[in-house]
Design a protein around this motif. Structure first.
Motif, PDB file in Angstrom:
ATOM      1  N   ALA B  45       0.819  -1.205   0.000  1.00  0.00           N
ATOM      2  CA  ALA B  45       0.000   0.000   0.000  1.00  0.00           C
ATOM      3  C   ALA B  45       0.855   1.257   0.000  1.00  0.00           C
ATOM      4  CB  ALA B  45      -0.914   0.002   1.213  1.00  0.00           C
ATOM      5  N   LYS B  46       0.356   2.284  -0.685  1.00  0.00           N
ATOM      6  CA  LYS B  46       1.055   3.569  -0.669  1.00  0.00           C
ATOM      7  C   LYS B  46       0.320   4.541   0.233  1.00  0.00           C
ATOM      8  CE  LYS B  46       3.068   4.773  -4.820  1.00  0.00           C
ATOM      9  NZ  LYS B  46       3.170   5.543  -6.079  1.00  0.00           N
ATOM     10  N   ARG B  60     -16.037  14.055  -3.309  1.00  0.00           N
ATOM     11  CA  ARG B  60     -16.686  13.773  -4.584  1.00  0.00           C
ATOM     12  C   ARG B  60     -17.887  14.684  -4.813  1.00  0.00           C
ATOM     13  NH1 ARG B  60     -15.610  10.068  -8.756  1.00  0.00           N
ATOM     14  NH2 ARG B  60     -13.563   9.775  -7.832  1.00  0.00           N
ATOM     15  N   PRO B  63     -17.017  19.012  -7.608  1.00  0.00           N
ATOM     16  CA  PRO B  63     -16.317  18.736  -8.864  1.00  0.00           C
ATOM     17  C   PRO B  63     -15.173  19.722  -9.096  1.00  0.00           C
ATOM     18  CG  PRO B  63     -18.484  19.683  -9.272  1.00  0.00           C
ATOM     19  CD  PRO B  63     -18.367  19.532  -7.813  1.00  0.00           C
ATOM     20  N   ASP B  64     -14.151  19.272  -9.855  1.00  0.00           N
ATOM     21  CA  ASP B  64     -13.055  20.191 -10.162  1.00  0.00           C
ATOM     22  C   ASP B  64     -13.525  21.185 -11.221  1.00  0.00           C
ATOM     23  OD1 ASP B  64     -12.747  17.768 -12.046  1.00  0.00           O
ATOM     24  OD2 ASP B  64     -11.515  19.312 -12.992  1.00  0.00           O
ATOM     25  N   ARG B 205     -18.592   5.715  -3.307  1.00  0.00           N
ATOM     26  CA  ARG B 205     -17.571   6.743  -3.128  1.00  0.00           C
ATOM     27  C   ARG B 205     -16.460   6.230  -2.223  1.00  0.00           C
ATOM     28  NH1 ARG B 205     -20.390  12.691  -2.255  1.00  0.00           N
ATOM     29  NH2 ARG B 205     -21.290  12.938  -4.341  1.00  0.00           N
ATOM     30  N   TYR B 207     -15.511   3.054  -1.784  1.00  0.00           N
ATOM     31  CA  TYR B 207     -14.706   2.104  -2.551  1.00  0.00           C
ATOM     32  C   TYR B 207     -13.765   2.836  -3.500  1.00  0.00           C
ATOM     33  CZ  TYR B 207     -17.287  -2.150  -1.225  1.00  0.00           C
ATOM     34  OH  TYR B 207     -17.835  -3.208  -0.559  1.00  0.00           O
ATOM     35  N   ASN B 208     -14.306   3.836  -4.181  1.00  0.00           N
ATOM     36  CA  ASN B 208     -13.501   4.596  -5.135  1.00  0.00           C
ATOM     37  C   ASN B 208     -12.306   5.235  -4.426  1.00  0.00           C
ATOM     38  OD1 ASN B 208     -12.576   6.738  -6.952  1.00  0.00           O
ATOM     39  ND2 ASN B 208     -14.457   6.380  -8.094  1.00  0.00           N
ATOM     40  N   ILE B 211      -9.844   2.431  -3.195  1.00  0.00           N
ATOM     41  CA  ILE B 211      -9.036   1.837  -4.266  1.00  0.00           C
ATOM     42  C   ILE B 211      -7.947   2.811  -4.706  1.00  0.00           C
ATOM     43  CG2 ILE B 211      -9.093   1.092  -6.686  1.00  0.00           C
ATOM     44  CD1 ILE B 211     -11.982   0.085  -6.125  1.00  0.00           C
ATOM     45  N   TYR B 214      -5.330   3.656  -1.856  1.00  0.00           N
ATOM     46  CA  TYR B 214      -4.364   2.562  -1.678  1.00  0.00           C
ATOM     47  C   TYR B 214      -3.137   2.809  -2.550  1.00  0.00           C
ATOM     48  CZ  TYR B 214      -3.070  -2.297  -0.626  1.00  0.00           C
ATOM     49  OH  TYR B 214      -2.450  -3.438  -0.169  1.00  0.00           O
ATOM     50  N   ARG B 215      -3.410   3.413  -3.732  1.00  0.00           N
ATOM     51  CA  ARG B 215      -2.320   3.683  -4.672  1.00  0.00           C
ATOM     52  C   ARG B 215      -1.723   5.069  -4.455  1.00  0.00           C
ATOM     53  NH1 ARG B 215      -5.923   0.810  -8.908  1.00  0.00           N
ATOM     54  NH2 ARG B 215      -6.814   2.834  -9.352  1.00  0.00           N
ATOM     55  N   GLY B 216      -2.184   5.751  -3.423  1.00  0.00           N
ATOM     56  CA  GLY B 216      -1.594   7.047  -3.104  1.00  0.00           C
ATOM     57  C   GLY B 216      -2.209   8.219  -3.835  1.00  0.00           C
ATOM     58  N   VAL B 217      -3.403   8.030  -4.400  1.00  0.00           N
ATOM     59  CA  VAL B 217      -4.047   9.138  -5.102  1.00  0.00           C
ATOM     60  C   VAL B 217      -5.378   9.454  -4.425  1.00  0.00           C
ATOM     61  CG1 VAL B 217      -5.001   9.911  -7.303  1.00  0.00           C
ATOM     62  CG2 VAL B 217      -3.032   8.387  -7.275  1.00  0.00           C
ATOM     63  N   GLN B 218      -5.578  10.704  -4.078  1.00  0.00           N
ATOM     64  CA  GLN B 218      -6.852  11.071  -3.466  1.00  0.00           C
ATOM     65  C   GLN B 218      -7.857  11.310  -4.579  1.00  0.00           C
ATOM     66  OE1 GLN B 218      -7.881  11.104  -0.213  1.00  0.00           O
ATOM     67  NE2 GLN B 218      -9.857  11.362  -1.210  1.00  0.00           N
ATOM     68  N   SER B 219      -8.898  10.446  -4.621  1.00  0.00           N
ATOM     69  CA  SER B 219      -9.863  10.617  -5.706  1.00  0.00           C
ATOM     70  C   SER B 219     -11.153  11.234  -5.175  1.00  0.00           C
ATOM     71  CB  SER B 219     -10.157   9.267  -6.350  1.00  0.00           C
ATOM     72  OG  SER B 219     -10.880   8.469  -5.431  1.00  0.00           O
TER      73      SER B 219
END
Lengths: 150, 219, 419
Positions: B45-46, B60, B63-64, B205, B207-208, B211, B214-219
């Motif tokens: 995990a990152k 979420r 929006p950007d 949201r 889960y998104n 997931i 875990y990879r180090g990106v805030q979604s």
């Protein structure tokens, strides 16, 4: 002029040349491996680069042409790579290096870049061939020596 | 059936049946999602799943800038009718009384004229949303029967509530009965349709965010 | 039901878990995913709406994994997955999607649409509906070890060339080295100077590294075509080699999908956590920078911008590192509008560029990247994926733009300080 027998001497000598001279040497390297490419456009590119009276526009057009050939001849991701065809890609890259203007030239300069790419072109053919012996680089040392002596 | 009998029915057996279907349906839908489970992630995990997941539930909703520019109508109209529904359902005095009856406590209400205004705005927003569904190429392509059904059962309580309050057209008991019936229709349709997003969006949201986090990106 | 259709349906069934169920339960048909996908925005074709691409998977979820769906199936009310559906979906799922992940970032209810398109590929591939180019690449990957048919002698020839140019030795099969470098066939064939760049940087920084002659390929065609079994087999080769050479870290090169495959999917495909770390070359370089082992000199004068390869940035988490590295060698760096995790895909990854049938749409959607570049007006574009690189060059040429592409690793190598 001392005979050039190894790469470090080769690189040293190249670096002492001014940009125009490097370009001329680069064109000579490309010419030597032109038979390894079957794209006609490269012949024109070499002609323009070797022409000392070529205008900036003509050179720019030659560069674009060389880049187009590079793109057309690369092996696309996932396709079956044929090294003999890939030789044409490296010839195109050598031509691109020769036609690149000073501002955008990669490290080592056009002559060194063209030398490396033309070696790659020969390596590519060797990879596909049954012949065990790779082509040497003496021909490049010879071309450079002859250029300096002329 | 007289009006009074109708009103008593919707307030009594009708409401009970609708509530059972509503609650049971939602529970079944949520459980059948969770029971499927998901495999453990064996990669190194990152970042943290947990905190990213919860963060995404909140972020979420914002929006950007680029996305907002491209989907302005959908976002703005969507927010208007969602906020409108929220205010009307939860901050209208008679509704709060109903909640008090069912769950045991209530809370302060907004002035009725305010709720009334929200109702008008929300109805207009929903009408605009329907028109947009047909005018927009993508939406037109995606839209199916369920989308139209859900639209209808969402706007019906608003419209029937509005006319019940303003006593337009029929007697008060009939209008009120109609309004309550429309809500029961919404409740019964809810678990079988995309209306479930009201609950499942929290899971999705999460889960998104998990997931991606875990990879180090805030979604 | 034909055997192939059955395989496809079974493959789709295996893909359904709680995330898939939650996602499909939440979709409200808002269409925002379409506006985030360059395959829609640049073509205007509503079929390319991301969530629509997952329709085969959705039908399986609905009819097999929901109570109401199963009941509906009994009355013939649920839509089925048939041969025609899978055939029709091939161009949507393979030609019109790079698995870039932008849709997953934008969906207001939080659906990871990309994940589901990836899962949908499993069903199509099992039923035989994958593009020819990818099928060929995958066969070559399994039998030869490289999707482009690059064999060890070819790699050795490239290595010999690099050794001659640099005077350095490329360490092959060195047991106990700290790092094991993987290479994509794209790099070996089209950009061998990448190998040279890595060799020079690692010599400069005193890094102990090696390449395995038994597992040097980074590209995972199994992931691209969507056949987990094949993807797992390809990963296992790397795991075995890393174990044999007892390395601590495996390095994924400048290839986007390779990173996703080995770093994030890898252990899950083979069913076991790795006992080595996996890092992207940019992560390694940034670590060296932080430790003071990477010293550069001089700055690039030209105006640079950075194209974030999707699988590395948005789907991979390597966003800051390239910027740290660029800032070492440039004071003239400008971000694209929509940058970092929201950057736009080049349009070629995930098997799209391996698929000749997709050439037209691939070049069409490049318009999105062109628009970004028109706003920034850079002198050069830096990136860290060989496929992005060649495809961006292809697109720039098609649109008559003259902006050179630079590999970040190679650019760092050009600025190495003497030690």
């Amino acid at each position: 002029m001392n005979q050039i027998t190894n790469d470090s001497k080769f690189k040293q000598v190249i670096q002492k040349l001014d940009f125009t001279q490097q370009r001329e040497v680069a064109a000579l390297f490309v010419e030597h491996v032109l038979p390894l490419s079957n794209d006609e456009r490269l012949n024109r590119v070499v002609k323009v680069v070797r022409d000392s009276n070529a205008s900036a526009d003509e050179l720019a057009s030659a560069l674009r042409s060389a880049k187009a050939v590079t793109l057309d001849s690369h092996t696309r991701c996932g396709s079956e790579g044929k090294w003999t065809d890939q030789a044409g890609y490296f010839v195109a890259r050598a031509a691109t290096a020769a036609a690149t203007p000073e501002a955008q030239s990669k490290s080592g300069g056009p002559a060194w870049q063209a030398a490396m790419s033309s070696r790659m072109a020969q390596t590519s053919v060797f990879i596909d061939s049954e012949d065990e012996t790779p082509v040497g680089t003496e021909w490049q040392y010879d071309i450079l020596s002859n250029y300096l002596n002329s | 059936m007289t009006e009074i009998e109708f009103l008593n029915w919707v307030r009594g057996p009708g409401f009970q049946m609708a509530t059972i279907i509503f609650v049971a349906g939602i529970v079944i839908r949520i459980f059948e999602i969770l029971l499927l489970g998901r495999k453990n992630n064996l990669a190194e995990a990152k970042g943290s799943e947990m905190s990213s997941g919860f963060k995404t539930i909140l972020t979420r909703s914002v929006p950007d800038a680029s996305t907002f520019k491209r989907s302005t109508f959908t976002i703005v109209a969507g927010y208007i009718f969602h906020i409108g529904l929220f205010v009307i359902i939860f901050f209208y005095a008679p509704h709060i009384l109903l909640f008090k009856d069912v769950i045991g406590f209530g809370w302060p209400a907004l002035p009725t004229p305010v709720v009334d205004a929200f109702a008008v705005i929300t109805i207009i927003a929903l009408l605009a949303v329907l028109v947009h569904r047909f005018n927009n190429k993508v939406l037109h392509y995606l839209t199916n029967f369920e989308d139209l059904l859900v639209w209808f059962v969402t706007i019906a309580p608003l419209v029937t509530g509005y006319i019940a309050f303003h006593r337009i057209g029929m007697t008060a008991p009939a209008l009120l009965g109609l309004h309550i019936l429309s809500v029961e229709l919404l409740m019964v349709v809810f678990p079988f349709t995309k209306l479930m997003h009201a609950f499942t969006l929290f899971m999705s949201r999460w889960y998104n965010g998990a997931i991606s986090g875990y990879r180090g990106v805030q979604s | 039901m034909s055997a192939s259709l059955e395989k496809g349906i079974n493959a789709l069934k295996q893909q359904v878990d709680s995330t898939v169920a939650s996602f499909f339960s939440s979709c409200v048909h808002c269409g925002m995913c379409a506006e985030a996908c360059l395959f829609y925005t640049e073509t205007g074709d509503p079929q390319r709406t991301p969530i629509y691409k997952t329709e085969p998977l959705r039908r399986i979820w609905k009819s097999e994994y929901t109570l109401f769906g199963r009941i509906g199936k009994m009355f013939g009310l649920t839509k089925a997955v048939d041969e025609k559906l899978l055939a029709d979906w091939e161009t949507l799922v393979y030609d019109s999607c790079t698995l870039c992940g932008r849709c997953s970032m934008v969906c207001p209810v939080g659906i990871d649409i990309t994940l589901m398109i990836r899962k949908t590929r499993e069903g199509l591939a099992a039923a035989g509906h994958a593009p020819e180019g990818l099928i060929g690449a995958t066969k070559r990957a399994v039998t030869i070890g490289s999707p482009m048919g690059v064999k060890l002698p070819a790699l050795k020839a490239q290595i010999a060339h690099v050794e001659k140019d640099t005077g350095l030795t490329i360490p092959l099969d060195v047991e106990g080295a700290e790092y094991m470098l993987l290479l994509s066939s794209m790099e070996i064939m089209n950009f061998p100077e990448f190998i040279e760049a890595v060799a020079r940087i690692f010599k400069h920084a005193g890094v102990s590294w090696t390449i395995s002659s038994e597992a040097f390929e980074a590209t995972n065609s199994g992931i691209q075509i969507g056949v987990s079994d094949i993807a797992a087999e390809l990963v296992q080769r790397i795991v075995d080699a890393a174990g044999k050479l007892k390395v601590k870290t495996v390095i994924s090169p400048e290839c986007g999908h390779a990173y996703m495959a080995i770093r994030w999917d890898g252990p899950n495909l083979v069913g076991k956590a790795f006992n080595f770390k996996v890092r992207h070359i940019l992560e390694v370089l940034d670590e060296l920078r932080k430790d003071g082992r990477l010293k550069t000199t001089g700055k690039e004068e030209q105006r640079l911008t950075y194209h974030d390869p999707c699988q590395i940035a948005r789907r991979g988490g390597v966003i800051d590192q390239p910027r740290n590295l660029i800032n070492m060698i440039s004071d003239n760096f400008v971000e694209m509008p929509d940058t970092g995790k929201m950057n736009w895909c080049c349009g070629a990854g995930g098997g799209v560029s391996s698929n000749e049938r997709a050439d037209e749409v691939r070049l069409k959607v490049f318009q999105r990247k062109k628009d970004q570049l028109d706003e920034v007006m850079p002198d050069a574009i830096v990136s860290a994926c060989s496929n992005c690189r060649i495809h961006l060059e292809d697109g720039l040429e098609a649109y008559h733009m003259d902006i050179p592409l630079l590999s970040l690793t190679e650019t760092i190598a050009e600025h190495l300080a003497e030690k």
